[in-house]
Design an enzyme around this catalytic site. Structure first.
Site, PDB file in Angstrom:
ATOM      1  N   LYS A 128       1.366 -16.674  64.277  1.00 49.74           N
ATOM      2  CA  LYS A 128       1.037 -17.078  65.644  1.00 49.74           C
ATOM      3  C   LYS A 128      -0.027 -16.156  66.233  1.00 49.74           C
ATOM      4  O   LYS A 128       0.221 -14.977  66.456  1.00 49.74           O
ATOM      5  CB  LYS A 128       2.266 -17.041  66.554  1.00 49.74           C
ATOM      6  CG  LYS A 128       1.959 -17.717  67.889  1.00 49.74           C
ATOM      7  CD  LYS A 128       2.879 -17.321  69.007  1.00 49.74           C
ATOM      8  CE  LYS A 128       2.425 -16.135  69.800  1.00 49.74           C
ATOM      9  NZ  LYS A 128       1.200 -16.327  70.597  1.00 49.74           N
ATOM     10  N   GLU A 136      -0.283   3.281  78.260  1.00 50.40           N
ATOM     11  CA  GLU A 136      -1.422   2.635  77.586  1.00 50.40           C
ATOM     12  C   GLU A 136      -2.152   1.753  78.607  1.00 50.40           C
ATOM     13  O   GLU A 136      -1.540   0.897  79.242  1.00 50.40           O
ATOM     14  CB  GLU A 136      -0.895   1.771  76.424  1.00 50.40           C
ATOM     15  CG  GLU A 136      -2.000   1.200  75.564  1.00 50.40           C
ATOM     16  CD  GLU A 136      -1.468   0.444  74.340  1.00 50.40           C
ATOM     17  OE1 GLU A 136      -0.496  -0.313  74.496  1.00 50.40           O
ATOM     18  OE2 GLU A 136      -2.035   0.624  73.260  1.00 50.40           O
ATOM     19  N   CYS A 154      -5.315  -0.337  69.970  1.00 52.02           N
ATOM     20  CA  CYS A 154      -4.020   0.343  70.047  1.00 52.02           C
ATOM     21  C   CYS A 154      -4.148   1.826  69.713  1.00 52.02           C
ATOM     22  O   CYS A 154      -3.412   2.649  70.235  1.00 52.02           O
ATOM     23  CB  CYS A 154      -3.008  -0.326  69.147  1.00 52.02           C
ATOM     24  SG  CYS A 154      -3.638  -0.667  67.509  1.00 52.02           S
ATOM     25  N   GLU A 181       3.900  -2.884  64.805  1.00 50.11           N
ATOM     26  CA  GLU A 181       2.750  -2.024  65.096  1.00 50.11           C
ATOM     27  C   GLU A 181       2.490  -2.167  66.580  1.00 50.11           C
ATOM     28  O   GLU A 181       2.059  -3.226  67.034  1.00 50.11           O
ATOM     29  CB  GLU A 181       1.550  -2.466  64.232  1.00 50.11           C
ATOM     30  CG  GLU A 181       0.523  -1.377  64.068  1.00 50.11           C
ATOM     31  CD  GLU A 181      -0.576  -1.493  65.078  1.00 50.11           C
ATOM     32  OE1 GLU A 181      -0.438  -0.863  66.160  1.00 50.11           O
ATOM     33  OE2 GLU A 181      -1.551  -2.190  64.798  1.00 50.11           O
TER      34      GLU A 181
END
Ligand code: NDP
Length: 450
Positions: A153, A358, A261, A227
C-alpha cells in the site's frame, strides 16, 4: 481492478495544487482480493529456483532503468521533490536495489539464515510518501528475491509510481498475484495489517502508526519489521573541514525538503566554532533555489501536502514561542502549491520541542557541545535512534563516536548516503529490522530475524 465500492480519491501535484489523477480507494473487500491473489501465487513463486526468480528481478531492474526518466517525472509531479533528486538519487537507487537483490535470489543459502532458508509467505507492505518508489524497492526487491509474494500500500498522497511499477511488473511478465498494489488511505493500511492471511507486515512511516501496528499484530504470530521516525544528530567537531561540513548539514536536512526519516535535524556544533559554522551556513542557504520541482536547477521543491505544511508551521511556531532564534534566508516562495523556506534555529535547548520531535521539514536546530562525551550524551538524548553524522579529521574519534552513538547508521564526514549493500534501520523508537544488504534478507526468510 476497479474498487469494489466504486470510490476513488484524487492525487494532486503539491507544487501547483493541480489534480493529477483519480485513484481507486481500496476497501476491506479489495484488500481481501489482493491477499487472496498473493496467497494463490505464493506456492509457484516460492517453488521457482532462485535463479529463475533472479531473472524476473533483473528484468524489473532493467525496465526501471529504461523508464527512469518517465518515473522520475512522475515521482516529482506526485511528490513535489526536485527533479534533480528523483533523476539522480531516487531512480538510480531504485534500480540498484532490484539489481542487488536479483543477485541474491540464487544465493540465499549463503545469506546467513541457515542452509535451506524458506520464504515467509504473503507480505503486507506499507510505505510513506517521502520516497515513494524507493521505499517500494526497499520492500519489494528483497521480499521477491526470497520467494515471498506481496501486497503493497503506497501513501495516499503519492500512489502514482507504485501504479506505474505494477505496469512494469506486467511488462516483465511477472506471474499474476506475485505483486499486488492496493491504493487508499490509512484505513486501507489498517485492513492490510489486520488481515489474517498476511504472514508478515513491513512498515515505514511514523512512530505513532508503527506502535498501532505492533499492538495490532501482537499475539497473531505475524512477523513484523518497522522503520519509523528519527531525530538525528549531525555532530561537527572543531577540527572538521568546515566547508564540507556545511555541505553535509545542507544535504542532511534540506535534501528532499527534510522529508527524510534519517535527516540531520539536530546539528551539534563544538562551541568554539559555533559562530563561524552558523555564519557560513547562513551564507550557503542564501544560494539555495526554491520553487518549481520540475526545473532541474531547483534545490528545494514543494512540501508534500497541506497537512505536512501545517505540521511544519506549527512546529516552527513552537520553536519561536519556546525562545529559540529563527532565521530564514530572503526568498520568494511560489504563489501556488505548498512551500516552506529553509529554516535555521539557533539558541536551541534540548528541552525545546524542535529539538525533540520529528518535524519532517526543512528546519534545522543548532545546539552546542564542549567535549566528545557531551556530544554523545546530547546526540543520544532522544527516543529515536535511526542515524547520526560525525565530522572530524580524526579517524580514532570517528570510531570512538560510532561505538557510542545509539543509531542504526553513523555517517562519517558525509550524510544521507545510501547503498543497497548497506543495512539500514533503527534502535529504540526508530523501529527494528534492517533493510538493505544481506541483513535485509533476514526480514523475509522464515529462519531469519523479524
Ligand atoms: P503515517 O505513518 O501515517 O503514514 C505511513 C503509511 O502508513 C501511509 O501509507 C499511511 O497511509 C499508512 N497508515 C496510516 N495509518 C495507518 C494505520 N492505522 N494502519 C496501517 N497503515 C496506516 O505518516 P504520515 O504520512 O501521516 O506522516 C506523519 C508524520 O510521520 C510526519 O510528519 C513525519 O514526522 C512522520 N513520518 C515519518 C516517516 C519515516 O520514514 N520515518 C515517513 C512518513 C512520515 P496514508 O498515507 O494514506 O495515511
Amino acid at each position: 481492478m476497479e474498487p469494489s465500492s466504486g470510490a476513488g480519491f484524487a492525487t494532486v501535484n503539491p507544487a501547483t495544487g493541480e489534480h493529477l489523477a483519480t485513484v481507486a480507494d481500496a476497501g476491506t473487500v479489495d484488500v481481501r482480493h489482493a491477499v487472496a491473489a498473493a496467497r494463490r501465487a505464493f506456492p509457484r513463486w516460492a517453488g521457482l529456483s532462485g535463479a529463475e526468480r533472479g531473472k524476473y528481478l533483473f528484468r524489473l531492474a532493467r525496465i526501471i532503468q529504461e523508464r527512469s526518466r518517465e518515473l522520475a517525472v512522475l515521482e516529482t509531479l506526485d511528490n513535489g521533490k526536485p527533479i534533480k533528486e528523483t533523476r539522480d538519487v531516487d531512480l538510480p537507487l531504485v534500480a540498484a536495489h532490484f539489481f542487488y537483490y536479483a543477485g541474491w535470489a540464487d544465493k540465499l543459502a549463503w545469506a546467513g539464515a541457515g542452509p535451506d532458508p524458506r520464504p515467509i509467505g504473503v507480505c503486507g507492505q506499507i510505505i510513506p510518501w517521502n520516497f515513494p518508489l524507493l521505499m517500494l524497492a526497499w520492500k519489494i526487491a528483497p521480499a521477491l528475491a526470497c520467494g515471498n509474494t506481496v501486497v503493497l500500500k503506497p501513501a495516499e498522497t503519492t500512489p502514482l509510481t507504485a501504479l506505474a511499477f505494477a505496469e512494469i511488473c506486467q511488462q516483465a511478465g511477472l506471474p499474476a498475484g506475485v505483486v499486488n498494489i492496493v491504493t487508499g488511505a490509512g484505513e486501507t493500511g489498517r485492513a492490510l495489517v489486520e488481515h489474517p492471511g498476511v504472514d508478515k507486515i513491513a512498515f515505514t512511516g511514523s512512530t505513532e502508526v508503527g506502535k498501532l501496528i505492533q499492538r495490532s499484530v501482537a499475539g497473531t504470530g505475524k512477523h513484523v519489521t518497522l522503520e519509523l521516525g528519527g531525530k538525528a544528530a549531525n555532530v561537527i567537531f572543531d577540527d572538521a573541514p568546515i566547508d564540507e561540513a556545511i555541505e553535509g548539514i545542507v544535504n542532511g536536512i534540506f535534501f528532499n525538503q527534510g522529508h527524510v526519516c534519517c535527516a540531520g535535524s539536530r546539528v551539534l556544533v563544538q562551541e568554539s566554532i559555533h559562530d563561524d559554522v552558523v555564519r557560513r551556513l547562513k551564507r550557503r542557504l542564501r544560494t539555495l533555489r526554491i520553487g518549481d520541482p520540475l526545473d532541474k536547477n531547483t534545490d528545494l521543491g514543494a512540501i508534500n501536502s497541506a497537512t505536512q505544511l501545517a505540521r511544519i508551521t506549527e512546529m516552527v511556531d513552537a520553536g519561536v514561542a519556546e525562545g529559540a532564534q529563527l532565521w530564514q534566508p530572503p526568498c520568494v516562495l511560489p504563489e501556488r502549491g505548498w512551500f516552506f523556506p529553509p529554516t535555521v534555529f539557533t539558541g536551541v535547548a534540548q528541552s525545546h520541542r524542535i529539538a525533540r520531535e520529528e518535524i519532517f521539514g526543512p528546519v534545522v536546530s543548532v545546539l552546542t557541545f564542549r567535549t566528545p562525551e557531551e556530544a554523545v550524551a546530547k546526540a543520544n538524548n532522544t527516543p529515536y535512534g535511526l542515524s547520526a553524522g560525525v565530522w572530524t579529521e580524526k579517524g580514532s574519534r570517528i570510531l570512538w563516536m560510532a561505538q557510542r552513538l545509539r543509531a542504526g547508521v553513523v555517517w562519517a564526514n558525509t550524510f544521507n548516503r545510501f547503498d543497497p549493500t548497506s543495512p539500514f534501520g533503527g534502535y529504540k523508537e526508530s523501529g527494528f529490522g534492517r533493510e538493505g544488504g544481506r541483513h535485509g534478507l533476514a526480514a523475509y526468510l522464515e529462519s531469519g530475524v523479524g
